[in-house]
Design a protein around this motif. Structure first.
Motif, PDB file in Angstrom:
ATOM      1  N   UNK A 325       0.822  -1.201   0.000  1.00  0.00           N
ATOM      2  CA  UNK A 325       0.000   0.000   0.000  1.00  0.00           C
ATOM      3  C   UNK A 325       0.861   1.258   0.000  1.00  0.00           C
ATOM      4  N   UNK A 326       2.029   1.204   0.659  1.00  0.00           N
ATOM      5  CA  UNK A 326       2.927   2.349   0.635  1.00  0.00           C
ATOM      6  C   UNK A 326       3.491   2.622  -0.745  1.00  0.00           C
ATOM      7  N   UNK A 327       3.622   1.582  -1.580  1.00  0.00           N
ATOM      8  CA  UNK A 327       4.102   1.795  -2.951  1.00  0.00           C
ATOM      9  C   UNK A 327       3.130   2.624  -3.773  1.00  0.00           C
ATOM     10  N   UNK A 328       1.849   2.583  -3.412  1.00  0.00           N
ATOM     11  CA  UNK A 328       0.865   3.386  -4.137  1.00  0.00           C
ATOM     12  C   UNK A 328       1.028   4.866  -3.864  1.00  0.00           C
ATOM     13  N   UNK A 329       1.629   5.225  -2.720  1.00  0.00           N
ATOM     14  CA  UNK A 329       1.746   6.628  -2.320  1.00  0.00           C
ATOM     15  C   UNK A 329       3.195   7.114  -2.340  1.00  0.00           C
ATOM     16  N   UNK A 330       4.103   6.370  -2.976  1.00  0.00           N
ATOM     17  CA  UNK A 330       5.510   6.761  -2.981  1.00  0.00           C
ATOM     18  C   UNK A 330       5.725   7.997  -3.859  1.00  0.00           C
ATOM     19  N   UNK A 331       6.811   8.722  -3.581  1.00  0.00           N
ATOM     20  CA  UNK A 331       7.109   9.957  -4.314  1.00  0.00           C
ATOM     21  C   UNK A 331       7.507   9.679  -5.760  1.00  0.00           C
ATOM     22  N   UNK A 332       8.261   8.608  -5.978  1.00  0.00           N
ATOM     23  CA  UNK A 332       8.732   8.266  -7.327  1.00  0.00           C
ATOM     24  C   UNK A 332       7.895   7.099  -7.830  1.00  0.00           C
ATOM     25  N   UNK A 333       7.211   7.286  -8.951  1.00  0.00           N
ATOM     26  CA  UNK A 333       6.309   6.291  -9.499  1.00  0.00           C
ATOM     27  C   UNK A 333       6.796   5.842 -10.867  1.00  0.00           C
ATOM     28  N   UNK A 334       6.563   4.577 -11.150  1.00  0.00           N
ATOM     29  CA  UNK A 334       6.864   4.034 -12.467  1.00  0.00           C
ATOM     30  C   UNK A 334       5.821   4.523 -13.465  1.00  0.00           C
ATOM     31  N   UNK A 335       6.213   4.956 -14.666  1.00  0.00           N
ATOM     32  CA  UNK A 335       5.224   5.424 -15.651  1.00  0.00           C
ATOM     33  C   UNK A 335       4.208   4.349 -15.997  1.00  0.00           C
ATOM     34  N   UNK A 336       3.037   4.818 -16.435  1.00  0.00           N
ATOM     35  CA  UNK A 336       1.958   3.878 -16.775  1.00  0.00           C
ATOM     36  C   UNK A 336       2.349   2.955 -17.918  1.00  0.00           C
ATOM     37  N   UNK A 337       3.122   3.477 -18.853  1.00  0.00           N
ATOM     38  CA  UNK A 337       3.520   2.649 -19.986  1.00  0.00           C
ATOM     39  C   UNK A 337       4.407   1.480 -19.549  1.00  0.00           C
ATOM     40  N   UNK A 338       5.230   1.712 -18.531  1.00  0.00           N
ATOM     41  CA  UNK A 338       6.082   0.630 -18.028  1.00  0.00           C
ATOM     42  C   UNK A 338       5.270  -0.351 -17.190  1.00  0.00           C
ATOM     43  N   UNK A 339       4.333   0.163 -16.405  1.00  0.00           N
ATOM     44  CA  UNK A 339       3.495  -0.730 -15.589  1.00  0.00           C
ATOM     45  C   UNK A 339       2.673  -1.676 -16.454  1.00  0.00           C
ATOM     46  N   UNK A 340       2.214  -1.153 -17.597  1.00  0.00           N
ATOM     47  CA  UNK A 340       1.344  -1.967 -18.454  1.00  0.00           C
ATOM     48  C   UNK A 340       2.038  -3.229 -18.936  1.00  0.00           C
ATOM     49  N   UNK A 341       3.379  -3.223 -18.983  1.00  0.00           N
ATOM     50  CA  UNK A 341       4.104  -4.417 -19.433  1.00  0.00           C
ATOM     51  C   UNK A 341       3.984  -5.572 -18.456  1.00  0.00           C
TER      52      UNK A 341
END
Length: 540
Positions: A325-341
């Motif tokens: 749950x903390x990863x959802x609110x982290x300051x640095x996020x992976x772009x959506x295009x990378x997550x989609x992979x």
């Protein structure tokens, strides 16, 4: 003649008049607010009572049981034959016993009732023994002997309260023992017929305990063991829902996530908070359940402490969900295009872990062993697909241009070497003793402070620029998220082991094909630990 009034005085008088009007207006506004709150108070009280009763109807039943018990015990005062037979001074002990002993669950009532009865019986017996020895001596020695006995027994009983086993199971009984022993022993010095006083007091306490036990065991009983059982099921289901919701939100669309963030309550937090805050509740319910009649015909001793161990493993599992749950609110996020992979294998893996937790919840609810195929091939396939998806994108995690990072590290090393050389160098400038040297030193000091302040302001921005300039930093947040997701699979094995051990110790029925299709949602109203139960645990 009229007094002269200056312009300043007129303005001051006008200002005082305005401030007085403002004060009157504020007071009227406060009075109107108070009146509105008083008018809305009955409705607020009624809505609160309705909400508390609707959350768990057993609370209403318990309140009615306490009222009925107090009415029955008050007959010792209201009925003339009972009042004369027991005595008005001792009848109050029955009322006090009902108020103190009658708890929400039968286990808590049994624990406090038996502790109170046992403590009273032992204290009375020891007090009569002390009184018998004191009567054989003279009047002066009798006072000394009673004082010494009160000191020794009080100190010994208080020291015994520090023993872990005594503190856990019989702390309330030791307190009642001290109270009763001192009352009887000290009263015996001035009262002639102390035997009748203790006899009446014991009977009134026994009447109060009997009423409490009858109300707890026979009239709509609430079992601590059932509450602990349902609480374990509820925690498993909460973790299953929380982990699946975390992964779905991580890969959700930005519009959906923005709408979700605006909500006042986070259901994911509510799910794992119920697990993380359950340690004291589990221990209290397990203690009270150990005093209740056995719930199984096949087991001599029901393993309530194994439920506590299952709760400890679930809390360890819950910490991983908190990190997810903390990863959802982290300051640095992976772009959506990378997550989609990595979306499909991650969602499938979370779904399989959630299915495993739900299967464990259903097995505990129906008191049967879990399915042998709880770690199905689908879970291993989803884990392998996620591993292959990560391996198929090495550039995201290792970086396509390693020279950039190497150059940055080289520049940082050169800067550190230059700074070290400046610090180690010895300045041989001439020493100035005139006023110009003092002014130069002050100006240099001010410029250094200014640069330091600018450096403090720019440091967070420079840190973010340095982090985002690294090419592999885009995939680092997802790498942490994927690692935590795989960690849930590893911790699921520990949960399965503890649940299987619980099934073995509690003699659960064997698994039959088709039992996994029976899915019943756990009623939250059955999972309730009232303030009375927690307060009694605090007293223990």
């Amino acid at each position: 003649m009229f007094p002269k009034v200056h312009a300043g005085m007129e303005m001051e008088m006008a200002g005082n008049g305005d401030s007085g009007a403002d004060n009157v207006g504020k007071k009227l506004g406060c009075m109107e607010t108070v009146v509105k709150k008083m008018k809305s108070l009955p409705g607020l009280i009624f809505r609160t009572m309705w909400k508390v009763g609707k959350e768990n109807p057993r609370r209403v039943i318990h309140a009615l049981k306490v009222g009925l018990s107090l009415t029955l015990v008050s007959l010792l005062y209201l009925t003339e034959p009972l009042f004369e037979g027991i005595g008005g001074q001792n009848a109050i002990w029955a009322v006090m016993t009902v108020v103190v002993v009658l708890e929400f669950t039968a286990g808590a009532t049994l624990c406090k009732g038996l502790n109170r009865g046992l403590g009273t019986l032992l204290a009375g017996s020891l007090a009569f023994f002390i009184e018998y020895i004191a009567d054989a001596s003279g009047h002066t020695f009798r006072a000394v002997f009673i004082g010494a006995a009160v000191f020794l027994i009080g100190a010994a009983a208080t020291y015994m309260r520090f023993f872990p086993y005594i503190k856990k199971n019989f702390d309330y009984g030791v307190v009642i023992f001290l109270l009763t022993f001192n009352l009887i022993t000290v009263s015996s010095y001035r009262v002639d017929n102390v035997l009748k006083l203790a006899h009446d007091r014991f009977y009134t306490i026994a009447i109060g305990c009997a009423i409490c036990l009858l109300m707890s065991l026979l009239i709509f009983p609430n079992w601590s063991g059932e509450d602990l059982h349902n609480s374990t099921v509820f925690k498993l289901e909460s973790l299953a829902k929380s982990i699946e919701a975390c992964v779905n939100e991580y890969f959700s669309e930005p519009e959906i996530q923005a709408t979700y963030n605006k909500s006042t309550e986070d259901p994911i937090c509510e799910g794992f908070k119920a697990v993380l805050d359950s340690k004291s509740n589990d221990e209290t319910m397990a203690l009270h359940a150990s005093w209740e009649p056995r719930h199984s015909r096949h087991c001599y001793r029901y393993p309530w402490q194994q439920y506590v161990k299952v709760g400890a493993v679930l809390r360890s599992f819950g910490y991983t969900v908190v990190a997810l749950h903390g990863s959802l609110r982290s300051e640095i996020q992976t772009p959506r295009s990378v997550r989609a992979l990595f979306k499909d294998p991650s969602i499938r893996l979370a779904r399989e872990v959630s299915k495993g937790l739900m299967e464990l919840a259903n097995s505990i609810r129906s008191r049967r062993h879990c399915s042998p195929e709880i770690l199905s091939d689908h879970l291993h396939e989803a884990l392998q697909d996620l591993n292959n998806a990560i391996k198929s994108q090495p550039r995201l995690f290792l970086g396509s241009n390693s020279n950039q990072a190497t150059n940055m590290l080289a520049l940082a090393a050169a800067h550190a070497t230059r700074k070290q050389g400046k610090d180690s160098g010895v300045s041989l400038s001439s020493v100035k003793t005139d006023s110009s040297a003092l002014l130069e030193w002050k100006s240099k000091r001010v410029s250094e402070q200014t640069k330091e302040n600018e450096r403090k302001v720019l440091r967070p921005q420079l840190s973010k620029i340095a982090i985002t300039s690294l090419e592999f930093s885009e995939a680092l947040p997802f790498a942490a998220f994927a690692s935590l997701l795989v960690e849930t699979v590893a911790k699921l094995d520990h949960v399965i082991e503890e649940v299987e051990e619980l099934g073995r110790l509690a003699c659960f029925k064997e698994y039959e094909h088709g039992d996994e299709n029976i899915i019943i949602t756990c009623d939250a109203s059955k999972v309730d630990v009232t303030q009375n139960q927690l307060a009694s645990h605090g007293a223990d």
